[in-house]
Design an enzyme around this catalytic site. Structure first.
Site, PDB file in Angstrom:
ATOM      1  N   VAL A  53       7.501 -15.888  25.798  1.00 31.19           N
ATOM      2  CA  VAL A  53       8.185 -16.983  26.474  1.00 31.19           C
ATOM      3  C   VAL A  53       7.618 -18.288  25.935  1.00 31.19           C
ATOM      4  O   VAL A  53       6.567 -18.302  25.296  1.00 31.19           O
ATOM      5  CB  VAL A  53       8.014 -16.910  28.010  1.00 31.19           C
ATOM      6  CG1 VAL A  53       8.658 -15.656  28.570  1.00 31.19           C
ATOM      7  CG2 VAL A  53       6.538 -16.993  28.402  1.00 31.19           C
ATOM      8  N   ALA A  85       1.026 -24.438  25.898  1.00 29.52           N
ATOM      9  CA  ALA A  85       0.825 -23.047  26.319  1.00 29.52           C
ATOM     10  C   ALA A  85       1.272 -22.090  25.217  1.00 29.52           C
ATOM     11  O   ALA A  85       0.551 -21.145  24.860  1.00 29.52           O
ATOM     12  CB  ALA A  85       1.586 -22.768  27.609  1.00 29.52           C
ATOM     13  N   TYR A  86       2.447 -22.321  24.676  1.00 27.19           N
ATOM     14  CA  TYR A  86       2.984 -21.455  23.626  1.00 27.19           C
ATOM     15  C   TYR A  86       2.144 -21.561  22.354  1.00 27.19           C
ATOM     16  O   TYR A  86       1.765 -20.545  21.754  1.00 27.19           O
ATOM     17  CB  TYR A  86       4.432 -21.854  23.349  1.00 27.19           C
ATOM     18  CG  TYR A  86       5.139 -21.002  22.318  1.00 27.19           C
ATOM     19  CD1 TYR A  86       5.609 -19.737  22.646  1.00 27.19           C
ATOM     20  CD2 TYR A  86       5.357 -21.479  21.029  1.00 27.19           C
ATOM     21  CE1 TYR A  86       6.276 -18.953  21.715  1.00 27.19           C
ATOM     22  CE2 TYR A  86       6.023 -20.706  20.092  1.00 27.19           C
ATOM     23  CZ  TYR A  86       6.485 -19.444  20.437  1.00 27.19           C
ATOM     24  OH  TYR A  86       7.139 -18.683  19.497  1.00 27.19           O
ATOM     25  N   ALA A  87       1.817 -22.789  21.952  1.00 27.45           N
ATOM     26  CA  ALA A  87       1.071 -22.985  20.712  1.00 27.45           C
ATOM     27  C   ALA A  87      -0.322 -22.380  20.799  1.00 27.45           C
ATOM     28  O   ALA A  87      -0.783 -21.709  19.869  1.00 27.45           O
ATOM     29  CB  ALA A  87       0.988 -24.478  20.388  1.00 27.45           C
ATOM     30  N   LYS A 102      -0.058 -18.578  20.663  1.00 21.92           N
ATOM     31  CA  LYS A 102       0.295 -18.034  19.359  1.00 21.92           C
ATOM     32  C   LYS A 102      -0.837 -18.201  18.345  1.00 21.92           C
ATOM     33  O   LYS A 102      -1.029 -17.340  17.476  1.00 21.92           O
ATOM     34  CB  LYS A 102       1.582 -18.680  18.851  1.00 21.92           C
ATOM     35  CG  LYS A 102       2.818 -18.243  19.635  1.00 21.92           C
ATOM     36  CD  LYS A 102       2.981 -16.733  19.624  1.00 21.92           C
ATOM     37  CE  LYS A 102       4.277 -16.289  20.275  1.00 21.92           C
ATOM     38  NZ  LYS A 102       4.460 -14.816  20.222  1.00 21.92           N
TER      39      LYS A 102
END
Length: 276
Positions: free
Chosen positions: A98, A159-161, A164
């Site tokens: 997500v 959050a995503y970075a 990942k």
């Protein structure tokens, strides 16, 4: 799609396989002769995806399970389905992710931020861990997915970075830990693919810096990395649109003997400076 491959001996779990890049990976692997179990949280979408994928290689080659990748027991349930229908697990492609919350670090909701880390990073850990436990007696191959922010900062997507970037280091570390078990782990950046994640970003006013690429490119790279042609390639961070992975089989010695295609610090000497 990449090179022609023989995946007829592969039993593959694809997380996030009900849509987007995960669906494309499942479809590609089926086209190359694999048997595939997909999992995702939405049971109705899983059923729809299995029905559509069944048209590629026949309904007996694909199964689906509703599962939250951040919960061990649900990943184990998906692996149980795979092993009961197809035999021993040979491969994992972890595409579930997500992206929200999107926004400045001072504005995003902390609970939403933590939930993204739970799914994107902890989910990658759980899927990798449980797959390794199943593969230990025989070996196998794992592909995790990176994304925007893994190799460079990505404002408004902390959050995503962060998740990942951590997934890349997870793959590199797991590759070292599991080498003696014959388990090879790589991480793949597919590029800006038109999925719901990219549409969310565009809807929030964020546009990709690079030109969009087809999902088939990342799917083909994932299929290559779980194929026997990729044997000996492990602990690498692959950018599907740029890195010429189709020819990596011809450079196994160079890949294994150096830190190319890995995360590392940039030092002054790397930029021609001599003051360190």
């Amino acid at each position: 799609m990449g090179p022609s491959l023989d995946l007829s001996k592969k039993n593959i779990l694809v997380t996030g396989g009900s849509r987007g890049l995960g669906f494309a990976v499942a479809q590609t692997c089926l086209q190359f002769g694999a048997r595939v179990v997909i999992c995702a949280r939405d049971e109705s979408r899983v059923r729809e995806a299995v029905k559509e994928l069944g048209r590629v290689a026949g309904p007996k080659a694909v199964r689906g399970v509703a599962a939250d990748v951040g919960k061990c027991e649900q990943i184990d349930a998906a692996l149980d389905v795979l092993e009961s229908h197809f035999g021993a697990l040979t491969s994992l492609v972890h595409a579930a992710a997500v992206q929200t919350p999107i926004g400045n670090i001072t504005e995003v909701d902390p609970d939403e931020w933590l939930e993204t880390v739970r799914i994107d990073l902890f989910g990658a850990f759980i899927a990798t861990r449980q797959a390794c436990l199943r593969m230990q007696p025989r070996g196998g191959r794992i592909v995790l997915f990176a994304g925007g922010g893994a190799a460079s900062p990505r404002p408004n997507f902390t959050a995503y970075a962060c998740s990942k970037a951590a997934v890349v280091r997870l793959a590199e570390t797991a590759a070292l830990e599991m080498a003696h078990q014959g388990i090879e782990v790589n991480v793949l950046a597919p590029g800006p693919v038109r999925t719901r994640l990219l549409e969310q970003a565009i809807g929030a006013g964020e546009h990709p810096a690079a030109e969009e690429v087809p999902a088939s490119l990342g799917a083909g790279a994932a299929a290559f990395l779980i194929s026997d042609r990729a044997a000996g390639i492990t602990g690498k961070f692959v950018a599907a649109p740029h890195d010429g992975w189709q020819h990596w089989h011809d450079h196994l010695a160079e890949l294994s003997a150096s830190d190319i295609f890995t995360l590392r610090r940039i030092l002054p000497r790397d930029r021609g400076m001599d003051w360190q």
